[in-house]
Design a protein around this motif. Sequence first.
Motif, PDB file in Angstrom:
ATOM      1  N   GLY A 286       5.973  49.732  30.225  1.00 11.10           N
ATOM      2  CA  GLY A 286       4.556  49.605  29.915  1.00 11.10           C
ATOM      3  C   GLY A 286       3.779  50.897  30.009  1.00 11.10           C
ATOM      4  O   GLY A 286       2.830  51.104  29.242  1.00 11.10           O
TER       5      GLY A 286
ATOM      6  N   THR B 228       0.409  43.144  35.979  1.00  8.00           N
ATOM      7  CA  THR B 228       1.726  43.349  36.555  1.00  8.00           C
ATOM      8  C   THR B 228       1.867  42.731  37.939  1.00  8.00           C
ATOM      9  O   THR B 228       0.860  42.464  38.622  1.00  8.00           O
ATOM     10  CB  THR B 228       2.028  44.861  36.647  1.00  8.00           C
ATOM     11  OG1 THR B 228       3.320  45.074  37.213  1.00  8.00           O
ATOM     12  CG2 THR B 228       0.987  45.553  37.524  1.00  8.00           C
TER      13      THR B 228
ATOM     14  N   LYS C 252      -0.713  40.022  38.793  1.00  7.41           N
ATOM     15  CA  LYS C 252      -0.456  38.750  38.127  1.00  7.41           C
ATOM     16  C   LYS C 252      -0.879  37.539  38.955  1.00  7.41           C
ATOM     17  O   LYS C 252      -0.801  36.409  38.463  1.00  7.41           O
ATOM     18  CB  LYS C 252       1.027  38.630  37.750  1.00  7.41           C
ATOM     19  CG  LYS C 252       1.402  39.468  36.534  1.00  7.41           C
ATOM     20  CD  LYS C 252       2.828  39.240  36.101  1.00  7.41           C
ATOM     21  CE  LYS C 252       3.139  40.033  34.823  1.00  7.41           C
ATOM     22  NZ  LYS C 252       4.551  39.880  34.399  1.00  7.41           N
TER      23      LYS C 252
ATOM     24  N   GLU D 215       2.348  39.009  19.982  1.00  3.66           N
ATOM     25  CA  GLU D 215       3.091  39.054  21.235  1.00  3.66           C
ATOM     26  C   GLU D 215       4.237  40.048  21.096  1.00  3.66           C
ATOM     27  O   GLU D 215       4.867  40.151  20.036  1.00  3.66           O
ATOM     28  CB  GLU D 215       3.671  37.685  21.579  1.00  3.66           C
ATOM     29  CG  GLU D 215       2.636  36.592  21.805  1.00  3.66           C
ATOM     30  CD  GLU D 215       3.297  35.266  22.177  1.00  3.66           C
ATOM     31  OE1 GLU D 215       4.463  35.294  22.651  1.00  3.66           O
ATOM     32  OE2 GLU D 215       2.662  34.210  21.991  1.00  3.66           O
TER      33      GLU D 215
ATOM     34  N   ASP E  34       4.805  41.324  27.350  1.00  4.12           N
ATOM     35  CA  ASP E  34       5.539  40.954  28.557  1.00  4.12           C
ATOM     36  C   ASP E  34       6.934  40.522  28.140  1.00  4.12           C
ATOM     37  O   ASP E  34       7.087  39.825  27.123  1.00  4.12           O
ATOM     38  CB  ASP E  34       4.826  39.809  29.292  1.00  4.12           C
ATOM     39  CG  ASP E  34       5.308  39.656  30.731  1.00  4.12           C
ATOM     40  OD1 ASP E  34       6.485  39.272  30.921  1.00  4.12           O
ATOM     41  OD2 ASP E  34       4.521  39.917  31.653  1.00  4.12           O
ATOM     42  N   ASP E  35       7.935  40.922  28.905  1.00  6.11           N
ATOM     43  CA  ASP E  35       9.302  40.578  28.518  1.00  6.11           C
ATOM     44  C   ASP E  35       9.663  39.127  28.839  1.00  6.11           C
ATOM     45  O   ASP E  35      10.717  38.651  28.421  1.00  6.11           O
ATOM     46  CB  ASP E  35      10.318  41.536  29.160  1.00  6.11           C
ATOM     47  CG  ASP E  35      10.303  41.466  30.681  1.00  6.11           C
ATOM     48  OD1 ASP E  35       9.249  41.137  31.244  1.00  6.11           O
ATOM     49  OD2 ASP E  35      11.347  41.752  31.296  1.00  6.11           O
ATOM     50  N   GLN E  36       8.808  38.416  29.566  1.00  8.58           N
ATOM     51  CA  GLN E  36       9.075  37.019  29.895  1.00  8.58           C
ATOM     52  C   GLN E  36       8.296  36.102  28.950  1.00  8.58           C
ATOM     53  O   GLN E  36       7.070  36.100  28.931  1.00  8.58           O
ATOM     54  CB  GLN E  36       8.681  36.724  31.342  1.00  8.58           C
ATOM     55  CG  GLN E  36       9.494  37.522  32.358  1.00  8.58           C
ATOM     56  CD  GLN E  36       9.160  37.134  33.780  1.00  8.58           C
ATOM     57  OE1 GLN E  36       8.901  35.977  34.075  1.00  8.58           O
ATOM     58  NE2 GLN E  36       9.181  38.113  34.669  1.00  8.58           N
TER      59      GLN E  36
ATOM     60  N   ASP F 175       2.375  44.465  30.419  1.00  8.48           N
ATOM     61  CA  ASP F 175       3.254  44.441  31.586  1.00  8.48           C
ATOM     62  C   ASP F 175       3.824  45.845  31.770  1.00  8.48           C
ATOM     63  O   ASP F 175       3.846  46.652  30.826  1.00  8.48           O
ATOM     64  CB  ASP F 175       4.370  43.427  31.355  1.00  8.48           C
ATOM     65  CG  ASP F 175       5.227  43.194  32.596  1.00  8.48           C
ATOM     66  OD1 ASP F 175       4.731  43.452  33.709  1.00  8.48           O
ATOM     67  OD2 ASP F 175       6.379  42.772  32.449  1.00  8.48           O
TER      68      ASP F 175
ATOM     69  N   MET G 173       9.595  46.524  31.774  1.00 14.68           N
ATOM     70  CA  MET G 173      10.215  45.857  30.634  1.00 14.68           C
ATOM     71  C   MET G 173      11.440  46.644  30.213  1.00 14.68           C
ATOM     72  O   MET G 173      11.519  47.853  30.468  1.00 14.68           O
ATOM     73  CB  MET G 173       9.228  45.773  29.463  1.00 14.68           C
ATOM     74  CG  MET G 173       8.002  44.920  29.731  1.00 14.68           C
ATOM     75  SD  MET G 173       6.858  44.878  28.320  1.00 14.68           S
ATOM     76  CE  MET G 173       6.236  46.575  28.326  1.00 14.68           C
TER      77      MET G 173
ATOM     78  N   VAL H 185       5.684  33.791  30.547  1.00 11.23           N
ATOM     79  CA  VAL H 185       4.427  34.457  30.890  1.00 11.23           C
ATOM     80  C   VAL H 185       3.549  34.588  29.653  1.00 11.23           C
ATOM     81  O   VAL H 185       2.339  34.297  29.688  1.00 11.23           O
ATOM     82  CB  VAL H 185       4.688  35.839  31.515  1.00 11.23           C
ATOM     83  CG1 VAL H 185       3.384  36.608  31.683  1.00 11.23           C
ATOM     84  CG2 VAL H 185       5.388  35.690  32.863  1.00 11.23           C
ATOM     85  N   ARG H 186       4.136  35.003  28.547  1.00 11.24           N
ATOM     86  CA  ARG H 186       3.355  35.146  27.311  1.00 11.24           C
ATOM     87  C   ARG H 186       2.795  33.802  26.858  1.00 11.24           C
ATOM     88  O   ARG H 186       1.647  33.716  26.409  1.00 11.24           O
ATOM     89  CB  ARG H 186       4.210  35.761  26.201  1.00 11.24           C
ATOM     90  CG  ARG H 186       4.723  37.168  26.492  1.00 11.24           C
ATOM     91  CD  ARG H 186       5.173  37.877  25.223  1.00 11.24           C
ATOM     92  NE  ARG H 186       6.102  37.094  24.411  1.00 11.24           N
ATOM     93  CZ  ARG H 186       7.417  37.090  24.576  1.00 11.24           C
ATOM     94  NH1 ARG H 186       7.973  37.827  25.534  1.00 11.24           N
ATOM     95  NH2 ARG H 186       8.184  36.364  23.778  1.00 11.24           N
TER      96      ARG H 186
END
Length: 214
Positions: free
Chosen positions: A63, A83, A105, A33, A9-11, A55, A58, A14-15
Motif C-alpha cells: 500500500g 490498516t 481497521k 476494487e 485490500d487483498d481480502q 490497505d 498486500m 474486507v472489500r
Amino acid sequence: MTTGVLLVDDQQLVRAGLRMLCDSTEDIRVVGEAADGEEAVRLVASAAPDVVLMDLRMPGMDGTAATARVLADRPETRVVVLTTFDDDDHLYPALAAGACGFLAKDATPGELLDAVRQAAAGGSPFSGPVLARLVGQATSAWRAERPPEPPPLTAREREVLACVGAGLSNGEIADRMRVGMTTVKTHVGSLMRKTDSPSRVRLAIFAIRHGLAG
C-alpha cells in the motif's frame, strides 16, 4: 455531490464489507476494487476515484508503494490508509508517500464514512489514537517554543477546537455538541483558517500548545 471511492485490500471479505457500508449511503459510490497495489494503480487511472481506501500489507506492490505511484500519476486523488497496523513503522512511510489520512481497521462504520467525506473535502482523517500520538510527538518537539497568541475565537469555536485537540472525529463532535455534521465541518474549516492550520493534525497541535484541548 457523490464521492467516488476505490477499495484496495487483498481480502475479498474486507472489500465486500466496505462496499456494503459505502452502498448504504447516498453520497458515497464505490467505483472499483483492487486486491493489490498494481491493480490499484491501474484502476485509479481508469476509474478516477476521489478517494482511495488503501490497505498497507498486500502481496506484490504494498500500500505504501501504491500510494506513492497513485499520487505521482494523479495528485488530486485522496488516499486514506485503512490498516490493522497503526504503529509508527507503518504510519510515517504511508504519510511520506502522500496519504492524507490513516485509520485503524477497528474504526466504527460512522468513523470510516466520516473519514471518506473528510478526505474528499480536503481534510486529513486520523483514528483517535493515531492522531493523539502524532500530536503528542509534535507537541513534545515544540514544547520549548513560546506559542503565538491565539486569534479571537467564539465560545462555540473553542468548544469544537477542544474536541479536535482530544482526537474526536466530526461525527463524535456532532454527537457531543448535539449539532449537525455540516455545522461541525463549518467550524473546523473556520478554525483551520483562523489558526493557519493546513491540516486537522496541525489544528489539534494548535489546541494542545495553547491549552485549549479537551
